[in-house]
Write a protein that holds these residues in place. Sequence first.
Motif, short mmCIF file in Angstrom:
data_model
loop_
_atom_site.label_atom_id
_atom_site.label_comp_id
_atom_site.label_asym_id
_atom_site.label_seq_id
_atom_site.Cartn_x
_atom_site.Cartn_y
_atom_site.Cartn_z
N PRO A 118 16.22 8.73 2.13
CA PRO A 118 16.28 7.52 1.32
C PRO A 118 17.17 6.51 2.03
O PRO A 118 18.32 6.82 2.35
CB PRO A 118 16.92 8.00 0.01
CG PRO A 118 17.65 9.25 0.36
CD PRO A 118 17.02 9.83 1.58
N VAL A 119 16.64 5.40 2.36
CA VAL A 119 17.46 4.35 2.99
C VAL A 119 17.26 3.07 2.19
O VAL A 119 16.13 2.60 2.05
CB VAL A 119 17.08 4.13 4.47
CG1 VAL A 119 17.85 2.97 5.06
CG2 VAL A 119 17.36 5.39 5.28
N ALA A 120 18.32 2.58 1.67
CA ALA A 120 18.24 1.37 0.86
C ALA A 120 18.60 0.18 1.73
O ALA A 120 19.51 0.27 2.53
CB ALA A 120 19.23 1.48 -0.29
N PHE A 121 17.85 -0.87 1.61
CA PHE A 121 18.27 -2.10 2.28
C PHE A 121 17.68 -3.31 1.59
O PHE A 121 16.58 -3.25 1.05
CB PHE A 121 17.94 -2.08 3.78
CG PHE A 121 16.51 -1.79 4.12
CD1 PHE A 121 15.58 -2.81 4.16
CD2 PHE A 121 16.11 -0.51 4.44
CE1 PHE A 121 14.27 -2.55 4.49
CE2 PHE A 121 14.80 -0.25 4.77
CZ PHE A 121 13.87 -1.27 4.79
N ALA A 122 18.44 -4.36 1.61
CA ALA A 122 17.94 -5.62 1.07
C ALA A 122 16.88 -6.13 2.03
O ALA A 122 16.92 -5.81 3.21
CB ALA A 122 19.08 -6.61 0.96
#
Lengths: 474, 355
Positions: A118-122
């Motif tokens: 899981p990699v969150a980024f705007a």
Amino acid sequence: MLTPIWQAALMAFSLAVAAYFVLFNGSQILMGLVSGLFIGNYVRTRTRRDVALTARVAAAPFVSVIVPAHNEALTIVESVRALLALDYEPREIVVVNDGSSDDTLVVLQGAFHLLAAPVAFAQPLPSETVRGIYRSMDEPALVVIDKANGGKADAINAGINAAAGALVLTIDADTIIDPAALRRAVLPFLEDPATVGVGGYIAIANGCRMQSGRITAVMLPRSWLARFQVVEYMRTFLLFRVACGSLNALTLISGAFGLFRRDAMIAVGGFDRTAIGEDMDVTVRLHAYYRARRQPYRIVFDPSPLCSTQVPEDWASLRSQRLRWRRGLLQVLWRRRRMIGNPRCGLVGIGALPYVIFFEGVGPLFEIAGYAITAAAAITGLLDWTTFGLLIAVSVLFGVAATLVAVFLNDVVTRRYMGGSDLVLLVVAAILENCGYRQLNSWWSSVGTVRTMTGRGEWGLMKRRVFEGQKTPV
Amino acid sequence: MSSIDASLFDFHRFAIQTAWLGVFLALLNAAAVVVERALFACNEARRRRIDRRYEPVARRALDGDEAAVEQLANSPRRHRIAIAWMLVRPLYDDRDRQRVARARTIFQAMSLVEVADRWVNSCWWPRRALAVRALGLFQIENRTAAIVAALDDDHAEVRAAALDSIADLGDPQAVMAVVVRLHDESLHRGRRFAAIAAFGPEIEPSLLEMAGVDAANRLNYARALRICGTARSLPTLSLWTLDPDVKVRAAAFEALGHIGLDRHAAPLALEGLEADDVTVRAMAAYALHDWAGPGNIAVQLAQHLDDRWPVAVQAASSLKTMRDGGVAALQAAASRPDLAGELARQTLWEMAARC
């Protein structure tokens, strides 16, 4: 029999063609002088100690290296290994698999033990749907983004979105980066916080010996076609771009190696996904953005070879590459036409872009027309052969003189091709390149112009060659 | 007709002259390439010859062999600069005091200090820069004033060399010269901070003292304290977290994060999380990393996982360092379907991967 008026017109045209050659090559020689001053200073100031500065500063900027990859299964593992071995910290490598139809993602997963993470980024920049993000269990600095195909600009935008670094380095999947390139390229950002982008001299890798994704011995290519491109690249990078860079008027940070401030890229909206020459487009937009806001900024060109790339060694690949470049150039010039000649855009507006439009935009058409009309006139007896021969001589001699200035600067700044036989080959290449190759390029530029105007054009593929000491083509 | 013939004749003459000019330029440039290569090859050959001849001697001299020092001191004057280069190169990376002292002895024995003193005042900037660098690298005594004076040189490269030299010199007397020029934009930005980093905490009292009387440049002092600050700076930095300038506040929180919070500064960081400015909030979140003191700070920090992106990233990063409290807060946020939940899951994944 031709009327005196037509004869006078023909003579005037021949004169204009000769003046064009003198003006074009003379301007290149003059730019060589400007570049020479810059390079002289650069060679004195960029010592080994300067390059090591990033190791001494308390917090060297974090760099995210963004590698767009589309159907690069054969080469991607070696390219990523070379990037992971870059002599710079802190950095991360963000590989963007741009909807490859081959096994690019599979080979990456196998080689680096990738796991879906899981990699969150705007996502401040638009890009196609991201299908998955992978992290390596072996290499914590490696992130792989798998996304739907959207083209190179789109892939870079996705990479910029996910980048953790304050600086983003955009490269091609086949770019071979010099191990010290990042330490060099970061220096202008340490010197001056107003720096928003740094471009570098792209050397030619054909003929070089490679090992583990790195160049171990620099040699001239064996084919004359690649040798012509060696001197052509020297002229392009070390005359025009160094001169423009020294005056903060650089119009192109090549897509093969461009280090940018991430916030600046986001501010200008990233790479334009509809642009063919997306690298030139974004460079010119950076100028426009900061000029419009009257904010201080600097776009720098580093004349040392920060990376190498393979150039086409067959005529078909070269032709399709040049046609593509032509379409990209014309598209950017058309889109940014308001900047051309605009004093508010500084030297870019009143110097660099008019130069590009005159000598790179219109120049090849004028050159081809000049050759065609004067040759036809000479064949039909309307122009004497001596005049025609003199025109050709002026074109070749001034071209050779300008190329030799570039060879001189290349010697000073890179010390590549320093063998005695290399010198002979370079001088011969500088002469021969002006006797056919350059004219052929102008012809392709003319064809490219017509195709762009008529809305025809294709991307084209490049045949890659195997390097000395390597099993698979890079 | 005759006028056209005359014009044609003129054109011929012009074309011939231009072609000859082309021949001249091409030959001139070819000659320049050949001469430059020949000069380079000669220089390289000379350097290799000198290296071959003196390298074993220099090695023995650096090992303390007096006879070798004597031999270098008696070397021909024309070889001495090349020998000095031989001594200087390893000193870039190896700043071992004994090695520097031995290299200095050789440098002095070869009478090169006098040359450096002369070159410091040379009208040619590369010589000035070289001399200033040499004085610092060899840590020549009583040359601090000359090096500090070079900070005001006309040429940027000499000023940069002076900053490097001050860092190499390690003389506490030079500290103030760097501190008072911390905000001098004519000096190389990276090197200014590299010089501060070279001195480390030794420079901290001077920074705090200067900051007390120079409020206008507080931002630079905060940035410098981020590099070399210790617990001694906590009260000052805590005070600066309430500064009206948001840049100063953000820099103060960043420095606090670097040093580590105490129980007086932690509530200020919590307060900073509610600031209007994004950077201040982000740096306040950064300052809280590794916090293991009293209070349920992790829960408050987790509320900022859906803040603006830079704040959310710093909050997640700090939560990662807060052990059980941080893990519990992240696990609570991980079930959320939004970006904050994704960020919490990523952070938990990274923690598990590291284990």
